[in-house]
Every structure is written in C-alpha cells, then in structure tokens.
Design a protein around this motif. Structure first.
Motif, short mmCIF file in Angstrom:
data_model
loop_
_atom_site.label_atom_id
_atom_site.label_comp_id
_atom_site.label_asym_id
_atom_site.label_seq_id
_atom_site.Cartn_x
_atom_site.Cartn_y
_atom_site.Cartn_z
N THR A 16 19.92 8.88 -101.02
CA THR A 16 19.08 8.52 -99.64
C THR A 16 19.85 9.07 -98.45
OG1 THR A 16 18.56 6.51 -100.70
CG2 THR A 16 17.96 6.91 -98.37
N VAL B 124 13.31 17.83 -100.76
CA VAL B 124 12.22 16.70 -101.18
C VAL B 124 11.50 17.06 -102.01
CG1 VAL B 124 10.65 15.22 -100.11
CG2 VAL B 124 12.66 15.53 -99.08
N THR C 9 24.04 20.39 -91.50
CA THR C 9 22.72 20.13 -90.88
C THR C 9 22.76 19.01 -89.84
OG1 THR C 9 22.43 18.74 -92.78
CG2 THR C 9 20.98 20.86 -92.85
N VAL C 10 23.70 18.07 -89.98
CA VAL C 10 23.73 17.10 -89.10
C VAL C 10 24.65 17.42 -87.69
CG1 VAL C 10 24.48 14.59 -88.66
CG2 VAL C 10 23.69 15.15 -90.62
N LEU D 255 22.89 12.21 -108.15
CA LEU D 255 23.67 11.19 -107.37
C LEU D 255 23.01 9.76 -107.60
CD1 LEU D 255 24.26 12.71 -103.92
CD2 LEU D 255 26.05 12.70 -105.85
N PHE E 225 12.26 9.14 -86.71
CA PHE E 225 12.46 9.85 -88.07
C PHE E 225 13.27 8.56 -88.93
CE2 PHE E 225 16.19 11.54 -90.27
CZ PHE E 225 15.72 12.04 -91.42
N LEU F 10 27.82 18.98 -101.15
CA LEU F 10 26.72 18.24 -100.50
C LEU F 10 27.40 17.71 -99.23
CD1 LEU F 10 24.96 16.24 -103.26
CD2 LEU F 10 23.95 17.98 -101.98
N LEU G 141 23.60 7.35 -102.55
CA LEU G 141 23.91 8.50 -101.75
C LEU G 141 22.97 9.54 -101.79
CD1 LEU G 141 27.43 9.37 -103.45
CD2 LEU G 141 26.89 9.11 -101.10
N GLU H 156 8.88 11.39 -96.24
CA GLU H 156 9.24 11.98 -97.60
C GLU H 156 7.82 12.06 -98.30
OE1 GLU H 156 12.51 10.42 -99.69
OE2 GLU H 156 13.86 10.40 -98.03
N VAL I 229 21.85 16.70 -105.70
CA VAL I 229 21.41 15.39 -105.05
C VAL I 229 21.05 14.76 -106.19
CG1 VAL I 229 19.87 14.28 -103.65
CG2 VAL I 229 20.99 16.27 -102.80
N CYS J 122 21.94 11.56 -98.66
CA CYS J 122 21.80 13.00 -98.45
C CYS J 122 20.44 13.46 -97.91
CB CYS J 122 22.00 13.64 -100.00
SG CYS J 122 23.70 13.79 -100.38
N LYS J 123 19.48 12.95 -98.33
CA LYS J 123 18.20 13.19 -97.96
C LYS J 123 17.89 13.03 -96.57
CE LYS J 123 15.39 11.30 -101.53
NZ LYS J 123 14.36 10.81 -102.07
N SER J 124 18.47 11.86 -95.95
CA SER J 124 18.51 11.73 -94.74
C SER J 124 19.11 12.74 -93.78
CB SER J 124 19.12 10.67 -94.11
OG SER J 124 18.72 9.16 -94.82
N ALA J 125 20.25 13.39 -94.34
CA ALA J 125 21.31 14.29 -93.51
C ALA J 125 20.12 15.50 -93.50
CB ALA J 125 22.49 14.33 -94.31
N PHE J 126 19.76 15.91 -94.56
CA PHE J 126 19.19 17.34 -94.75
C PHE J 126 17.81 17.22 -94.16
CE2 PHE J 126 21.67 17.56 -98.97
CZ PHE J 126 22.65 18.77 -98.05
N LEU J 127 17.07 16.30 -94.08
CA LEU J 127 15.81 16.22 -93.28
C LEU J 127 15.95 16.05 -91.96
CD1 LEU J 127 13.64 13.68 -95.45
CD2 LEU J 127 13.21 16.15 -95.08
N ALA K 47 25.44 18.98 -95.64
CA ALA K 47 25.03 17.73 -94.98
C ALA K 47 25.63 17.68 -93.52
CB ALA K 47 25.17 16.54 -95.64
N GLN L 214 11.61 7.23 -92.32
CA GLN L 214 12.15 8.32 -93.21
C GLN L 214 11.17 8.39 -94.63
OE1 GLN L 214 16.19 8.92 -94.28
NE2 GLN L 214 15.67 10.38 -95.92
#
Lengths: 288, 284
Positions: free
Chosen positions: B100, B169, A26-27, B94, A270, A19, B98, A278, B91, B102-107, A23, A274
């Motif tokens: 949250t 998501v 993507t960042v 987790l 964002f 992960l 963690l 979602e 994810v 991860c979701k932030s990073a991927f979104l 991650a 966030q």
C-alpha cells in the motif's frame, strides 16, 4: 541451506532498496515544494542564486529549511486576493463538473448498464471513443458550439462540456455492471419501482464506482490546462492552473508557496480516496 | 415483447436521455459540423473535396509535429511499460502494508497538478539548475536541457514520472488475475521463477498487456500540459507535438486545417479504440 537463506534475504533487501529509490523520486516534488514554501527569501536566494541571477555555478538545495518561516505563507493567505480569486474559479469549475456528472452521467451509466436500451452497444462504444479522444481533437467542435451558445469566456465554457465528459460514465458503468441481476429482480418482485431500485440498490451498491469516478475527475479538474487556455480570455476567470505559471520566478518563495497550496486539495482528495482511485484505474482494464 | 420488458426499456431510456442529450449537444452534433467543415473552404464555405486534407499533409509544421508525436510515443511506451512491470513485480512480492505504501508513493504524481511542478521542472532543467549541478559532481558538462535536443528527454521523464503509478496499478491487477494454483502446479513440476514468469505470467496477462499499452498511449497526449507550461506555444523543435500545432492553428483561426486535422486524429484514435474493444471482447 544457510546460503539460500542469505540469498533470499539479500534479494529482499535489494527489492526494498530499488523500490525505495523510485518511490523517493516520485514523492520528491511534493517534499521539495513543502520545504520551499517554508523557506525565507534570503535562504532561497542563497541556494538558488545561480538560477535566479544567472551567476556561475548551479542551484543547490537543503533537505530541510535552515530557518523555517511562514512569511510567504502569511503573504499568500492574507495578502494575495488574486490567488484566492483563481482558487475559487478552480473550485467552481470542479464543483460544476462533478455536479453535472452526478446529475447526468450517473443516471446515464445506470441506464446503460442495467436496461435493455436499444442501441446500447453503439452508445457504449461512443462513450469509450469520446473519453479516449484527446482534447485537441474535440477543441474545434467544442469551440463552435460554445461560440454558438454565447458561452465563450465564461466558466460555463469549461463546466458544461466537462459535465458531459463520458469518462465518468464509463467508470460508473463498469461498476454498475457488477451488481447481480437477481437483486434487481427480487426488488421488482417486491413491487419496487425503477426509480426506487436506482436509489436504493444502484446508488448504494455502486457507491464505490461513483466515488472512483468523482476522485479521478477531481484530480483531472485541478490539472486542467488545455480548456481554459483556449476558451477563457478574461484574466479574472482563469483557474489556478493558469495563474501559477504567471507568478514569476523573481518571487521564488511566494511562487513555491502558491504551488504547494495549489496541490493541497487534490493531494488531500488522493489521500482520502486512494482506494477508489485504484479501483477507478482498474475499471478500465479488468473485466469483472 | 412482454409489457414489463417494454416498461423497463422505457425506464432505461429515461435514465439515459438527459446525459445523451448533453453529449449530443456538446460533442456529437458539433463534431459532425467539423467533419463537414473539413470538406469545405474556410472562406466562402464552398465544397472543396479533400483539398484541406492535402493542405494538412503538405504542411511542414504538421509533418514535424506528427513525427515528434510518433517518436515520443515509440520511446515512452516501451520505457514506461518495462519500468512499471519491473516495479510491479517487485511490489507484488511485498507484504500488504508495504504494498500500500509503495502504491501511494507511485500514484502520488497523478494528484499533483501540472502547474504545481512547473517551477520545479524549470529549476531542475535550467542551465544552472539542480540536474546540471548533480551531473557536475560526476564531472559531466552542463546541458541546456530546455533549448537543445535534450528537451525530448525532459518530456519523457515528465511523462514517466506522472504515469508510472497508473501503469503499476494496472500491472498489479494483471498479476493478481493469475491464479495462485497455476504457479503451485508449475513449481511442483520444477519450474523456476524466471520460467514461471515467461511461460505462465506473461502469456496469461496477454489481453491485459494490450489494454495497458492502449491506455498508456492515450494518456500520453496529456504530456502537453507540462510541455506547454514549461516552454509555451513554440518549444524546442524536437518537442513540438501535435497538441502544440492544434493550439497554434486555433490561435491563427485556421478552421479548415483544424477540421481536417481533427478528423484525421479522430480516425487514428478510433482505430486504437476499436482494437482495444476487440481485445476486451476476447478477454470476456
């Protein structure tokens, strides 16, 4: 027993590792632009030389700037009126579209979700169809009507069709449907009018749906390429998204800085919204 | 009909009307006009039957663009769905904090405007760019990404980067919709984790999977932004998509072809929406 524990721990580590790698990928662009906008031109020329002046070898990068400088940022903020001109164009477009959706889309979603309106199902299907159609399908029809109304090459040509986009109607509709009918009934028994119910119950309990729609739309507005590309001609009316690619690579430091500053508003929205983002994404998929 | 119901009907119409008026003016009525135009000659405006449609289907640019678009979707969708499902499963295991993060990073890519990453894409996929530099480390010869068939891979990468979080998501929502008690019962019966996934999770998520496929498909049209910003109106042949074609028709003012093309595309998308709607109704 011990080996099972070991295996479990190993599995967990592997999960976190995989992960973390994805991650990081993507960042990375955000990080890259942040670093790049703090680098001086000399440093950038050194790393990106092969890209910029086509020498042998490949462009390289450093994780953090060796000599951080705000020179490009200063130039952007104090000496680039055209950047801000286009930035305000983008803000005007975004504000206009969000305002329009608040004024028109929001009541429409409420009416559709809570009232026995004739043709309700047809209208709902129509909303979904319109929101799914890519811009290219409606491009000609939008052009025809904008031409007819004499709105081409003005910010209105982007704002008005955007204000009536059905995507936010759909998101808000899904949230409004989740409000229990008994609440509305008891308010009616207490003598509240329909308008009062809308303001007191709809707006309050549907707030997260409204925010979801607005957050999604805000991000969309800052990325908009297709519409301004075909409906706008005058350079001074272009939004930021069409200005950025024009900042040529020979001003690499400045270009990186522009790209970074341009993504700050949507990334900020964002960061704050966030959870709404979602919820908005899930509104399209989960039946409440 | 009772008077109160009648009054509510009127109130609902009043809420709906302003929005509907705008939608009619900017979308419905002009699209009706486009449908009409698709059956008439561009010059002179005489009715010409399906000849515009025939022109479109005989147009080599259209065939190329349609082929590329279909190929793009057929490659991207399975890749995106599998990768995002895999990551969503990871994810999902987790803890909340963690999860949250991860979701932030991927979104995050959803929030980054296409125009802001163009420069980086150019730097990465240039002949002298980052990617070739990294490939050089493992002794792989440099690739001219944007001007060869490799451009397709760049487009796929760009789409997946942008949409990964969105699909994750959705998958997470699907995973959360499977009640915990089902798993507990299966575990008591001695089912392993793999068996649980294939026998319980996937079947229960079936309607959801459908939705995710359709939504991802429709999102795939937006990849035009990156493609256009990186390589303009006429990119490498393999990534010349329907979106490019429509744009170029627009610049040439080929109203007849555009009208017929719009109607065709609207019918295809309408078909997908109809399927999606059916699956929602089954779900609910």
């Amino acid at each position: 027993m011990r080996s099972i524990n070991m295996a479990k721990r190993f599995g967990k580590l592997l999960t976190v590792f995989v992960l973390a790698v994805f991650a990081a990928l993507t960042v990375a662009p955000l990080f890259f632009l942040a670093c790049g906008s703090l680098m001086g031109n000399g440093e950038l020329n050194e790393y990106l030389g092969p890209f910029l002046i086509r020498t042998d070898g490949f462009a390289g990068w450093r994780l953090f700037p060796l000599y951080p400088t705000l020179r490009n940022a200063v130039r952007l903020f104090f000496d680039s009126p055209e950047f801000f001109h286009m930035f305000w164009n983008t803000m005007a477009i975004t504000g206009g579209i969000l305002g329009g959706q608040f004024l028109f889309g929001l009541p429409a979603a409420w009416g559709l979700a809570r009232y026995p309106v004739p043709g309700r199902k047809v209208f709902y299907m129509l909303c979904i169809l319109l929101m799914m159609l890519p811009f290219q399908v409606t491009m000609l029809s939008e052009y025809l009507v904008l031409d007819h109304l004499g709105l081409l090459d003005s910010l209105w040509s982007i704002i008005l069709p955007g204000a009536f986009s059905t995507f936010s109607v759909f998101v808000m509709y899904r949230f409004f449907c989740g409000i229990p009918e008994e609440l509305l009934e008891s308010a009616r028994i207490d003598g509240a009018g329909e308008l009062k119910i809308f303001f007191l119950i709809g707006l309050r309990l549907g707030a997260s749906g409204i925010l979801s729609a607005l957050v999604l739309q805000f991000l969309e507005c800052f990325s908009m390429i297709e519409q301004p590309l075909v409906f706008l001609q005058t350079k001074s009316r272009m939004p930021l998204s069409l200005y950025l690619p024009e900042v040529k690579a020979d001003r690499m430091g400045f270009a990186l800085c522009c790209s970074f500053v341009a993504l700050l508003p949507p990334v900020l929205v964002f960061g704050m919204g966030q959870q709404y983002l979602e919820q908005g994404i899930m509104a399209g998929a989960v039946k409440e | 009909m009772s008077p109160s119901r009648k009054r509510r009907k009127a109130a609902g119409l009043l809420f709906l009307l302003p929005g509907f008026f705008g939608i009619a003016v900017f979308y419905l009525i002009p699209f009706g006009d486009v449908v009409r135009r698709s059956f008439v000659q561009a010059a002179g405006g005489r009715f010409c039957g399906v000849s515009n449609y025939r022109t479109v289907f005989g147009n080599t640019a259209f065939l190329l663009a349609a082929k590329n678009t279909v190929r793009f979707v057929l490659v991207c969708l399975p890749l995106l769905l599998l990768l995002s499902l895999l990551l969503a499963l990871l994810v999902n295991g987790l803890g909340n904090k963690l999860k949250t993060v991860c979701k932030s990073a991927f979104l995050l890519p959803m929030a980054i405007p296409a125009a802001s990453v163009v420069l980086l894409w150019q730097l990465m996929f240039d002949l002298h760019g980052f990617v070739n530099g990294l490939l050089g480390l493992v002794e792989i010869a440099p690739v001219d990404w944007m001007n060869t068939k490799a451009a397709f891979a760049v487009l796929v990468f760009s789409y997946i980067w942008k949409n990964l979080g969105y699909s994750i998501v959705l998958w997470l929502a699907g995973l959360a919709s499977v009640p915990e008690s089902v798993y507990e019962a299966a575990q008591i019966d001695g089912a392993g984790r793999v068996a649980c996934f294939f026998k319980i999770t996937l079947p229960l998520m079936k309607p959801m999977i459908f939705t995710i496929v359709v939504l991802s498909l429709l999102n795939s049209f937006k990849v035009f932004r990156e493609a256009y910003l990186v390589s303009g109106n006429y990119p490498q042949e393999d990534i010349y998509l329907l979106q490019h074609l429509f744009n170029n028709w627009f610049l040439d003012l080929s109203v007849d072809k555009m009208a017929a093309g719009s109607v065709l595309l609207a019918l295809v998308i309408g078909g997908f929406v109809w399927i999606l709607q059916r699956s929602w109704e089954e779900e609910g």
